[in-house]
Each structure stands twice: as C-alpha cells, then as structure tokens.
Design an enzyme around this catalytic site. Structure first.
Site, PDB file in Angstrom:
ATOM      1  CB  SER A 148      -5.395   1.577  15.425  1.00 17.46           C
ATOM      2  OG  SER A 148      -6.704   1.973  15.165  1.00 17.46           O
ATOM      3  NE  ARG A 168     -16.377   3.965   6.382  1.00 14.54           N
ATOM      4  CZ  ARG A 168     -15.130   4.362   6.222  1.00 14.54           C
ATOM      5  NH1 ARG A 168     -14.606   4.400   5.027  1.00 14.54           N
ATOM      6  NH2 ARG A 168     -14.379   4.722   7.250  1.00 14.54           N
ATOM      7  CG  ASP A 194       5.293 -10.007   3.173  1.00 12.84           C
ATOM      8  OD1 ASP A 194       4.900  -9.605   4.282  1.00 12.84           O
ATOM      9  OD2 ASP A 194       4.569 -10.594   2.357  1.00 12.84           O
ATOM     10  CE1 TYR A 229      -5.625  -1.321  10.950  1.00 13.75           C
ATOM     11  CE2 TYR A 229      -7.214   0.004  12.176  1.00 13.75           C
ATOM     12  CZ  TYR A 229      -5.938  -0.181  11.682  1.00 13.75           C
ATOM     13  OH  TYR A 229      -4.970   0.772  11.912  1.00 13.75           O
ATOM     14  CB  THR A 263      -0.961   0.057   1.218  1.00 17.49           C
ATOM     15  OG1 THR A 263      -0.181   0.080   2.417  1.00 17.49           O
ATOM     16  CG2 THR A 263      -1.911  -1.123   1.242  1.00 17.49           C
ATOM     17  N   GLY A 264       2.165   1.091   0.203  1.00 16.57           N
ATOM     18  CA  GLY A 264       3.085   2.230   0.145  1.00 16.57           C
ATOM     19  C   GLY A 264       3.564   2.432  -1.290  1.00 16.57           C
ATOM     20  CG  ASN A 317     -19.056   6.891   4.199  1.00 21.54           C
ATOM     21  OD1 ASN A 317     -19.744   6.635   3.210  1.00 21.54           O
ATOM     22  ND2 ASN A 317     -17.741   6.790   4.199  1.00 21.54           N
TER      23      ASN A 317
END
Ligand SMILES: NC(=O)c1ccc[n+]([C@@H]2O[C@H](COP(=O)([O-])OP(=O)(O)OC[C@H]3O[C@@H](n4cnc5c(N)ncnc54)[C@H](O)[C@@H]3O)[C@@H](O)[C@H]2O)c1
Length: 324
Positions: free
Chosen positions: A131, A283, A67, A155, A46-47, A216
């Site tokens: 997070s 969402r 990875d 997640y 994703t980078g 959203n």
C-alpha cells in the site's frame, strides 16, 4: 486492455486470497475471462458472499472459505497453484488505530503463513498487495520506492512489515515475490458501506441516495486514484516478470494526482445533483498529498496503465448507478 495479450500455460491455476473482496473479485473475474483457473480463498470478514456467487458456477472457479491466519488452510489452498495473488488483509487506517493486535495477526502473520505455504508448495510467483501508506509522512512527491518516511498507522506498519518478510522469502528460500504498493484503487464492486469505506464509492452512493457526504479536512488533500483495470494489469504482469525483479516493491498507480474537492464536485456534476458536503476535522494518520512515480513498475514489470482517472470514474459511476 493492456493485459489481454498476456499468455500463461494452459490450465494455469491462480490462487487469489481475499478474492471475495473488491480487488480480489476483479482479479478472479479477469483470470476467468482470460481462460485460466482461479481458486479464491477468503474468510468473508470484509468481503461478500455475493462476490463469490458471481463466479461459483464457472467450471474454472473454486472457493475455499478459510482464514490466512491458519497455516494449514494456506497449505491446502496453495496445493497445485502456479501463481498466488495475495490480497487478503484488513484495510483502513482509522480501524487499524483501534485494533492494532488484530491487524498484526491478520495482515502480518496471515501473509507470512501464505509466504510459507507458497514456498512449501513450490508456487512459481507470489504477488502481494502492499500500500502507498508505507510512505508515511515522507513529504517528497512523487513517492518513489526507497524513499519512505515515518509510518503513521498500524495498517502502514503491517504493509511495510510484509514487504520485509517477502524479501526474506526471496533472499533465503528462492520464492519470487513482487510487492505491489497500490495507491487508492477504485472501481466496480468496491464496498460503499460502513464507517471505513473508501471515498469514491461512498460519495457516489450517498449522492445517488440523496444523502449529504462528509469530507475529512478541507478537501484540498490529493491522491493518486487508480482504476481497478490498472491494478489487474499490474498483478498479471508481475506474474510474468523476470526473477531478477523479485524481492522488490513497485508503486502501482496512475502517476497523476486528483484533489478530493475536485472529485466531489466532478461527481455532483456528473450525477446532476447540487449538494454541499459537510467538512469535518482531518483524520489522524492521514497524509495530505500522495502521488506515485511508477517508473520502476514500468521498467521492471512492463506496467503500462492505460486507464485514466476520467475514464475510470465514468465506468465506476455507471456501475454504481446500475448496481445499487
Ligand atoms: N482498495 C485500495 O485502495 C487499496 C489500497 C492499498 C492497498 N490495498 C490492499 O489491497 C488488498 C485488497 O483490498 P480491497 O480494497 O479489495 O479490500 P476488501 O476488504 O474488499 O478485500 C479484502 C478481502 O480479504 C478478505 N480477508 C481479510 N482477512 C482475511 C483472512 N484473514 N483470511 C482470508 N481472507 C481475508 C476479506 O474478507 C476481503 O474479501 C488489501 O490487502 C488491501 O490492504 C487496497
């Protein structure tokens, strides 16, 4: 900036996993600016290569395309490293609902490999990205470490799980780990594209391109938006924290709350455009309000965020204007 006066030993080597991403590339840049060495490990899932190319000619920067799901890669990357700043993971609540197995392998097993490699290679400190999603449906505000609710997405499960694994590595193997629970980080180089982009870069770029942004829910949800400079400070301060603070998790935020709808109209006014957003249903997995109590990070890490939301958003708008 409140991390400019942090001093490490000469030739200190940091490993930033996920260093080709938004937060990781900003960490690499800050470390180079402070005069230390940095190794970036990223699989570019994703980078972006562009975030590597920015630094690739710097003598104190090196890049391993690899990875964290592979233990040998993690061992190789941890060779000679003083501090690990583990950012590699896949973000996004909605994507995790579609790909739970991948999230488990990438975010949980990947971080576990990094913990094991850091332990074997005798890394001094292991600082990792957690997070605010770990607070789940807990309605209490501000969010306080130790008062988590039910987790609302795969997640969030991955982040909560790595916190427990990190605690085990501190408890049983003497590895100093520090979990940083980021709250909605924003700033330069955050990816504005794709279905899973964060709202601030997405809104700014859509408005700059004359597109109509989508909100959203009713826009009355609120978040503790945290400018990237504060997150850099937290990572570097965690590297200098005492071992007595290891094995713990810390809210990293600005300690304030912004409503999405206010951000939207703040951006339209700053950009001089008049565009009404389209509203869509909420969402699944999203929470209504979130803001952080940052007193633990203040007390135990010396975290003292000096960038307000207003200062940060001005910088972010300027950056996107100049870099789109
Ligand atoms: N941005 C936020 O607001 C926010 C909020 C809370 C937590 N976080 C966490 O912060 C960290 C960094 O997030 P970001 O916003 O910079 O995301 P990002 O997608 O820009 O960066 C993540 C980086 O990790 C790399 N990566 C992913 N899986 C990998 C693997 N298996 N091996 C090697 N590299 C891998 C990606 O290629 C990417 O460069 C993540 O752990 C994320 O969960 C971010």
């Amino acid at each position: 900036m409140s991390y400019n006066n942090i001093v490490f030993e000469k030739d200190t080597l940091f490993l930033v996993t996920g260093g080709a991403g938004f937060i990781g590339s900003n960490l690499c840049e800050a470390i180079l600016n402070l005069g230390y060495k940095v190794r970036c490990l990223d699989d570019l899932s994703t980078g972006s290569q562009a975030n590597v190319d920015l630094f690739i000619n710097h003598p104190d920067y090196s890049f391993i395309k690899g990875d964290i799901k592979d233990l040998n890669t993690c061992l190789e990357a941890c060779e000679g490293v003083d501090y690990v700043l583990n950012q590699a993971a896949w973000g996004s609540v909605p994507r995790s609902l579609k790909m739970p197995l991948y999230y488990c392998a990438n975010n949980i097993v990947g971080t576990l490999n990094m913990l094991e490699a850091a332990r074997q290679k005798k890394v001094k400190k292991f600082v990792y990205a957690s997070s605010s999603s770990v607070y789940g449906d807990g309605a209490e505000l501000p969010k306080k470490e130790g008062r988590e609710g039910n987790l609302l997405s795969p997640y969030a499960v991955t982040k909560r799980t790595i916190e427990e694994w990190a605690k085990q590595y501190t408890m049983h193997y003497g590895l100093d780990t520090y979990g940083l629970r980021y709250f909605n980080v924003f700033g330069r180089r955050q990816n504005p594209d794709g279905a899973y982009a964060a709202v601030i870069p997405k809104f700014i770029t859509q408005l700059l391109h004359g597109e109509i942004p989508t909100i959203n829910g009713d826009g009355k949800q609120s978040r503790d938006f945290t400018y990237i400079e504060n997150v850099i400070e937290a990572n570097l301060k965690a590297c200098t924290a005492p071992s007595s603070a290891a094995g713990q998790v810390f809210n990293i935020a600005s300690g304030t709350r912004e409503y999405l709808i206010d951000i939207y109209y703040g951006l339209t006014s700053a950009l001089g455009v008049e565009v009404q957003p389209v509203f869509r249903p909420d969402r699944p997995g999203d929470i209504k309000h979130s803001n952080a109590d940052i007193s633990r990070a203040r007390e135990m890490l010396g975290y003292d965020p000096d960038w307000s939301f207003e200062q940060g958003i001005k910088e972010a708008i300027n950056w996107y204007k100049n870099n789109l």
